[in-house]
Scaffold this motif. Sequence first.
Motif, PDB file in Angstrom:
ATOM      1  N   SER A  49       4.818   2.225   2.929  1.00 34.39           N
ATOM      2  CA  SER A  49       4.967   0.837   2.647  1.00 34.39           C
ATOM      3  C   SER A  49       5.501  -0.151   2.175  1.00 34.39           C
ATOM      4  O   SER A  49       5.878  -1.296   2.147  1.00 34.39           O
ATOM      5  N   THR A  50       5.669   0.395   3.866  1.00 38.45           N
ATOM      6  CA  THR A  50       6.189  -1.538   4.743  1.00 38.45           C
ATOM      7  C   THR A  50       5.595  -2.674   4.647  1.00 38.45           C
ATOM      8  O   THR A  50       5.241  -3.859   4.848  1.00 38.45           O
ATOM      9  N   TYR A 107      13.885  -0.637  -2.004  1.00 36.47           N
ATOM     10  CA  TYR A 107      13.845  -2.078  -2.075  1.00 36.47           C
ATOM     11  C   TYR A 107      14.001  -1.989  -0.041  1.00 36.47           C
ATOM     12  O   TYR A 107      15.567  -1.976   0.163  1.00 36.47           O
ATOM     13  N   GLY A 108      13.594  -1.057  -0.062  1.00 39.49           N
ATOM     14  CA  GLY A 108      13.860  -0.649   1.481  1.00 39.49           C
ATOM     15  C   GLY A 108      14.039  -1.223   2.440  1.00 39.49           C
ATOM     16  O   GLY A 108      14.337  -1.039   3.649  1.00 39.49           O
ATOM     17  N   ILE A 109      12.812  -3.086   2.740  1.00 39.51           N
ATOM     18  CA  ILE A 109      13.085  -3.618   3.927  1.00 39.51           C
ATOM     19  C   ILE A 109      15.107  -4.261   3.885  1.00 39.51           C
ATOM     20  O   ILE A 109      14.722  -3.880   4.925  1.00 39.51           O
ATOM     21  N   VAL A 110      15.116  -4.734   2.665  1.00 38.01           N
ATOM     22  CA  VAL A 110      16.535  -5.501   2.954  1.00 38.01           C
ATOM     23  C   VAL A 110      17.557  -4.432   3.230  1.00 38.01           C
ATOM     24  O   VAL A 110      18.447  -4.676   4.170  1.00 38.01           O
ATOM     25  N   GLU A 138       5.245   9.301  12.954  1.00 41.78           N
ATOM     26  CA  GLU A 138       4.743   9.231  12.767  1.00 41.78           C
ATOM     27  C   GLU A 138       2.806   9.162  12.139  1.00 41.78           C
ATOM     28  O   GLU A 138       2.339   9.610  13.868  1.00 41.78           O
ATOM     29  N   LYS A 139       3.143   9.663  11.162  1.00 45.24           N
ATOM     30  CA  LYS A 139       1.061  10.507  11.032  1.00 45.24           C
ATOM     31  C   LYS A 139       0.439   9.119  11.482  1.00 45.24           C
ATOM     32  O   LYS A 139      -0.703   9.246  11.782  1.00 45.24           O
ATOM     33  N   GLY A 172       8.863   9.796   9.835  1.00 45.77           N
ATOM     34  CA  GLY A 172       8.397   8.522   8.546  1.00 45.77           C
ATOM     35  C   GLY A 172       8.654   7.376  10.075  1.00 45.77           C
ATOM     36  O   GLY A 172       9.685   7.167  10.545  1.00 45.77           O
ATOM     37  N   ALA A 232       9.963   1.108   7.917  1.00 44.49           N
ATOM     38  CA  ALA A 232      11.614   0.351   8.305  1.00 44.49           C
ATOM     39  C   ALA A 232      12.869   1.102   8.133  1.00 44.49           C
ATOM     40  O   ALA A 232      13.111   0.957   9.267  1.00 44.49           O
ATOM     41  N   LEU A 233      12.885   2.415   7.185  1.00 51.86           N
ATOM     42  CA  LEU A 233      13.954   3.217   7.520  1.00 51.86           C
ATOM     43  C   LEU A 233      14.245   4.644   8.740  1.00 51.86           C
ATOM     44  O   LEU A 233      15.192   4.380   9.538  1.00 51.86           O
ATOM     45  N   ALA A 268       6.898  -7.196  -0.182  1.00 52.90           N
ATOM     46  CA  ALA A 268       7.432  -9.164  -0.172  1.00 52.90           C
ATOM     47  C   ALA A 268       7.688  -9.822   0.705  1.00 52.90           C
ATOM     48  O   ALA A 268       7.633 -10.632   1.271  1.00 52.90           O
ATOM     49  N   GLY A 269       8.758  -7.973   1.019  1.00 47.55           N
ATOM     50  CA  GLY A 269       9.655  -8.972   2.152  1.00 47.55           C
ATOM     51  C   GLY A 269      11.273  -9.874   2.508  1.00 47.55           C
ATOM     52  O   GLY A 269      11.940  -9.709   3.025  1.00 47.55           O
ATOM     53  N   LEU A 270      11.238  -9.806   0.439  1.00 44.52           N
ATOM     54  CA  LEU A 270      12.273 -10.216  -0.064  1.00 44.52           C
ATOM     55  C   LEU A 270      13.624  -9.630   0.913  1.00 44.52           C
ATOM     56  O   LEU A 270      14.069  -8.169   0.575  1.00 44.52           O
ATOM     57  N   VAL A 303       3.682  15.602  10.765  1.00 48.51           N
ATOM     58  CA  VAL A 303       4.066  17.141  10.611  1.00 48.51           C
ATOM     59  C   VAL A 303       3.551  17.536   9.420  1.00 48.51           C
ATOM     60  O   VAL A 303       3.288  17.144   8.405  1.00 48.51           O
ATOM     61  N   PHE A 359      13.422   4.872  -1.065  1.00 48.37           N
ATOM     62  CA  PHE A 359      14.083   3.355  -0.818  1.00 48.37           C
ATOM     63  C   PHE A 359      13.331   2.982  -1.586  1.00 48.37           C
ATOM     64  O   PHE A 359      12.050   2.070  -1.510  1.00 48.37           O
TER      65      PHE A 359
HETATM   66  C1  LIG Z   1       3.744  -3.956  -3.520  1.00 47.66           C
HETATM   67  C2  LIG Z   1       5.379  -3.769  -3.248  1.00 47.66           C
HETATM   68  C3  LIG Z   1       6.186  -5.019  -2.318  1.00 47.66           C
HETATM   69  C4  LIG Z   1       7.629  -4.534  -2.058  1.00 47.66           C
HETATM   70  N1  LIG Z   1       8.493  -6.209  -1.733  1.00 47.66           N
HETATM   71  C5  LIG Z   1       9.675  -5.484  -0.624  1.00 47.66           C
HETATM   72  C6  LIG Z   1      10.669  -6.437  -0.881  1.00 47.66           C
HETATM   73  O1  LIG Z   1      10.452  -7.288  -1.200  1.00 47.66           O
HETATM   74  N2  LIG Z   1      12.243  -6.024  -0.277  1.00 47.66           N
HETATM   75  C7  LIG Z   1      12.389  -5.006   0.107  1.00 47.66           C
HETATM   76  O2  LIG Z   1      13.097  -4.511   0.641  1.00 47.66           O
HETATM   77  N3  LIG Z   1      11.205  -3.834  -0.575  1.00 47.66           N
HETATM   78  C8  LIG Z   1       9.897  -3.771  -1.320  1.00 47.66           C
HETATM   79  N4  LIG Z   1       9.000  -2.963  -1.028  1.00 47.66           N
HETATM   80  C9  LIG Z   1       9.530  -1.769  -1.338  1.00 47.66           C
HETATM   81  C10 LIG Z   1      10.087  -1.623   0.560  1.00 47.66           C
HETATM   82  O3  LIG Z   1       8.445  -1.258   0.985  1.00 47.66           O
HETATM   83  C11 LIG Z   1      10.041  -0.091   0.755  1.00 47.66           C
HETATM   84  O4  LIG Z   1      11.088   0.138  -0.378  1.00 47.66           O
HETATM   85  C12 LIG Z   1      10.688   0.428   2.134  1.00 47.66           C
HETATM   86  O5  LIG Z   1       8.781  -0.277   2.915  1.00 47.66           O
HETATM   87  C13 LIG Z   1      10.251   1.743   2.281  1.00 47.66           C
HETATM   88  O6  LIG Z   1      10.273   1.812   3.832  1.00 47.66           O
HETATM   89  P1  LIG Z   1      10.469   3.925   4.443  1.00 47.66           P
HETATM   90  O7  LIG Z   1      10.614   3.749   6.107  1.00 47.66           O
HETATM   91  O8  LIG Z   1      11.302   3.662   3.683  1.00 47.66           O
HETATM   92  O9  LIG Z   1       8.821   4.212   3.937  1.00 47.66           O
HETATM   93  P2  LIG Z   1       7.560   3.546   4.029  1.00 47.66           P
HETATM   94  O10 LIG Z   1       7.480   2.390   4.937  1.00 47.66           O
HETATM   95  O11 LIG Z   1       6.484   4.434   3.279  1.00 47.66           O
HETATM   96  O12 LIG Z   1       7.012   4.410   5.642  1.00 47.66           O
HETATM   97  C14 LIG Z   1       7.314   5.895   5.071  1.00 47.66           C
HETATM   98  C15 LIG Z   1       6.370   6.884   7.065  1.00 47.66           C
HETATM   99  O13 LIG Z   1       5.694   8.092   6.827  1.00 47.66           O
HETATM  100  C16 LIG Z   1       4.930   8.948   7.371  1.00 47.66           C
HETATM  101  N5  LIG Z   1       4.718   9.574   7.015  1.00 47.66           N
HETATM  102  C17 LIG Z   1       4.676  10.584   6.021  1.00 47.66           C
HETATM  103  N6  LIG Z   1       4.116  11.550   5.839  1.00 47.66           N
HETATM  104  C18 LIG Z   1       4.292  11.460   6.983  1.00 47.66           C
HETATM  105  C19 LIG Z   1       4.111  13.163   7.643  1.00 47.66           C
HETATM  106  N7  LIG Z   1       3.613  14.212   7.238  1.00 47.66           N
HETATM  107  N8  LIG Z   1       4.246  13.324   9.037  1.00 47.66           N
HETATM  108  C20 LIG Z   1       4.253  11.969   9.605  1.00 47.66           C
HETATM  109  N9  LIG Z   1       4.157  10.753   9.284  1.00 47.66           N
HETATM  110  C21 LIG Z   1       4.578  11.017   7.718  1.00 47.66           C
HETATM  111  C22 LIG Z   1       4.441   7.664   6.555  1.00 47.66           C
HETATM  112  O14 LIG Z   1       3.460   7.041   6.966  1.00 47.66           O
HETATM  113  C23 LIG Z   1       4.824   6.324   7.071  1.00 47.66           C
HETATM  114  O15 LIG Z   1       4.525   5.523   7.421  1.00 47.66           O
HETATM  115  C24 LIG Z   1       7.935  -3.317  -1.976  1.00 47.66           C
HETATM  116  C25 LIG Z   1       6.732  -2.511  -2.281  1.00 47.66           C
HETATM  117  C26 LIG Z   1       5.594  -2.466  -2.585  1.00 47.66           C
HETATM  118  C27 LIG Z   1       5.225  -1.589  -2.912  1.00 47.66           C
END
Ligand SMILES: Cc1cc2nc3c(=O)[nH]c(=O)nc-3n(C[C@H](O)[C@H](O)[C@H](O)COP(=O)(O)OP(=O)(O)OC[C@H]3O[C@@H](n4cnc5c(N)ncnc54)[C@H](O)[C@@H]3O)c2cc1C
Length: 809
Positions: free
Chosen positions: A43-44, A349-352, A35-36, A11, A14-15, A48-50, A174, A347
């Motif tokens: 979700s990243t 709210y995983g950005i922050v 990363e697929k 994945g 952001a995380l 909204a990036g807050l 994966v 997460f």
């Molecule tokens: C509308 C909206 C607004 C938001 N606003 C905010 C905000 O203001 N502030 C904030 O902190 N958070 C916000 N969030 C939440 C935030 O977007 C998520 O918490 C954060 O992006 C999670 O990051 P992540 O890395 O965990 O997951 P993701 O960004 O979803 O990354 C997971 C990655 O794993 C990859 N993946 C999945 N399965 C596989 C596989 N089998 N093989 C290879 N790769 C794979 C996916 O392609 C993806 O890129 C918001 C969410 C939404 C929907």
Amino acid sequence: MRTHARVAIIGGGALGASLLYHLALRGWTDTVLIEKDDLASGSTWHAAGLCTQFNASLNVTLLLMRGVKLFKELDAGPHGPIDFREVGSLRLATTAARLDQYRDARGLARITGLPFEIVGPDEVGRRAPLVALDGVLGAAWTPTDGYVDPSRATQAMAELALGLGAEIERQTTVTSLRQLPSGEWEVETDRGGVRAGIVVNAAGIWGRDVGRLAGVDLPIVPMEHQYLVTDAVPELAADHPEMPVVRDTEASFYVREEGGGLLVGPYERDPKPWASTGIPSDFGRQLLPPDFDQVGDVLDLATARIPALARAGMKQLLNGPTSYTPDGNALMGWVPGRPNLFVLSGFSYGIVQSGGAGLNAAAWIVEGEPVDNLWELDVRRFGPDAAALEYLIPRARETYEREYAIPFPFEELRAARPQKTDPLYDRLAARGAVFGARNGWERPLWFVPGDGPPGDEPTYRRPAWLPYQVAECRAIRERAGLLDMSSFAKYEVRGPGAAALLDSLCANRLPAIGRVALSQMLSPRGGIESDLTITRLAVDRFYVISAAATETRDLDWIERHMPTDGSVTVDDVTGAWGVLLLAGPKARDILARLTDADLSSAAFPFMAARDILVGPVPVRALRVTYTGELGWELHHPVEWSRTLYGRLLDAGAEFGLADVGYRALDSLRLEKGYRLWGVDIGPQDTPLEAGLERFVAFDKGDFIGREPLLRQRAEGVTRSLACLTIDVAPDDDLFPRGGEPVFAEEELVGYLRAAHPGHAVGRTIGLAYLPHGAAAPGTPLDIEILGERRPASVVTAPLYDREGGRMRV
Ligand SMILES: Cc1cc2nc3c(=O)[nH]c(=O)nc-3n(C[C@H](O)[C@H](O)[C@H](O)COP(=O)(O)OP(=O)(O)OC[C@H]3O[C@@H](n4cnc5c(N)ncnc54)[C@H](O)[C@@H]3O)c2cc1C
């Protein structure tokens, strides 16, 4: 594509990027992120990036502060700017209870060092002229909050990791995970395989699907979340200082400036889970169809609060999925039962959170422990039953709806309850029990006599249940009380290697056969991993009791250290054993009515365990209580719970035996100075700091955590857990409960870990880690409670029955 890696991260949101970067900072660059799609495609990219740092939990606040600190650094660094805009946040208050929440949060902010003020309506109007001030009583102002471009932030972290030697494979999915006998993982992708020492599931909303590849069911469900972006707003056309992010918490939305217009995000009622049984395999960098009906009500409220919205055209209503768990916090840590599988998903709210979570995950992987206390995010706070959709979805929806709800102290939420109940549940309910849930178990909190009010209205101030608690505490101190403690976590550890295993894990000496010992298990740094009650049933058989909340965590810790030669077996017998606590000066008289066993202290001393018959019920009786009174924990096969309870009630009637709930223990245990894991002791605290040295048998030989403790003992501790009494008058409605700042001569010296009225001693009691200068008995202190100061002083503990004669009687 490489074939071997020390760590494979699945994945690239952001995380995942943050972890890759923080592993590289720690020198681990034999790593690959898979990363697929492309980076930030989950979700990243559409977040909204807050970047808020406002949270009811001290630990989560610290995590958020780390995230903002990192974004500021990245913004100014070689891979910036990442468009981090420090515009601050204003959270509006339109009710008195909301102001209490902010006063409480301001105390927490003092402790964490987060800049935080409560401002009046005028200041709100000055900072955010677009806000209609009707009904606004004030706002919480956090000037160092802001927002960021999530894709750029992810990209910057990834580039820094690449620069340090990590690798990233894009457009690589994966497809399977297989654990090898060596403990390594064979990671299959559509572009070949990688053998990895450690696999990290950082797959966000796909976290549950990736977990399933490794045979685990994680409690993560994607939820739809939308925000509206408007066209340019005329009021924002002229040069102006950018408006802070505004949250109208009662109306339940956030708003910030975006490209000359506004971005409005509602947290609406009846939110929608999405793809809860599995994400379609072709779902990638995509959005969901916008749903106006879903958010219309909140957008109407938003328009009333920001009238300029009515005049702005709509550019886009964006709908994206984001992860939710049963309590809204993410899942972090080593996955129980799956060696070398780490989770960093879920997460909402995983950005922050990415900066702090990535840093802590890296420390956890490289050094064996996170830097901060992450209990609220620890994957082991849930058992396997939390992943059932019937539990997970209602809980996730409730969490989403309550994003901006006031997180009142002591409040018990309602969704997906009851989940786990023992055979006494209906009977206790009929007798007036008000229940709370812990790890899914329903437990009585207090009993309402007759048809009195339940007393569960949420508040930051003196709670309505207090009189019930007072009566139950008095029953235990003066007569006897009966408490259903069946939710205790219970394990049986047996086999020829059992004693050696427990001895290596426990800081205290193991008990002799038929005896009970209290012991902490320590981390390699000497922090308190868990707090156990251990009964030795035979040379090679132990009955181990822990808290309901830590059932999975403590079992995992024991299993993780098991020898591989099959010489130890551990069974979780939580559901098989019921527990009734009978405590109080009349406990012996009551029990004697029902058993032939000799209950005298000579035959059945304090901290002894005996198998006895109570009426017809086979009972493992442990002479321990968490109350400081004479008493027994009556452990029994759960099918006997109703019979045992009935017999005890009958026998106890003439002695004034009362039903008692868990809330009574909050008071009784502080009167006795007993510690509670997760509240006043935890991984960040050592037994020496916590005043638990008497439970550390340094001379028994080696155990995990011994060396750092010896060093700490030689150097001397710099802080210790002090008992305080706080001057809260009986007619004062302030109710400190833990989390309040402690001052000595105007200097912040610590915060209360716990506080509660001690009804028998007539004082409000608190526990706080204080530096040496402030921890001596008699030291005058001040406690800030909801913005008001109350004097306090350090006292010698325990305040109740210092010699312990009552429980040994
Ligand atoms: C509308 C909206 C607004 C938001 N606003 C905010 C905000 O203001 N502030 C904030 O902190 N958070 C916000 N969030 C939440 C935030 O977007 C998520 O918490 C954060 O992006 C999670 O990051 P992540 O890395 O965990 O997951 P993701 O960004 O979803 O990354 C997971 C990655 O794993 C990859 N993946 C999945 N399965 C596989 C596989 N089998 N093989 C290879 N790769 C794979 C996916 O392609 C993806 O890129 C918001 C969410 C939404 C929907």
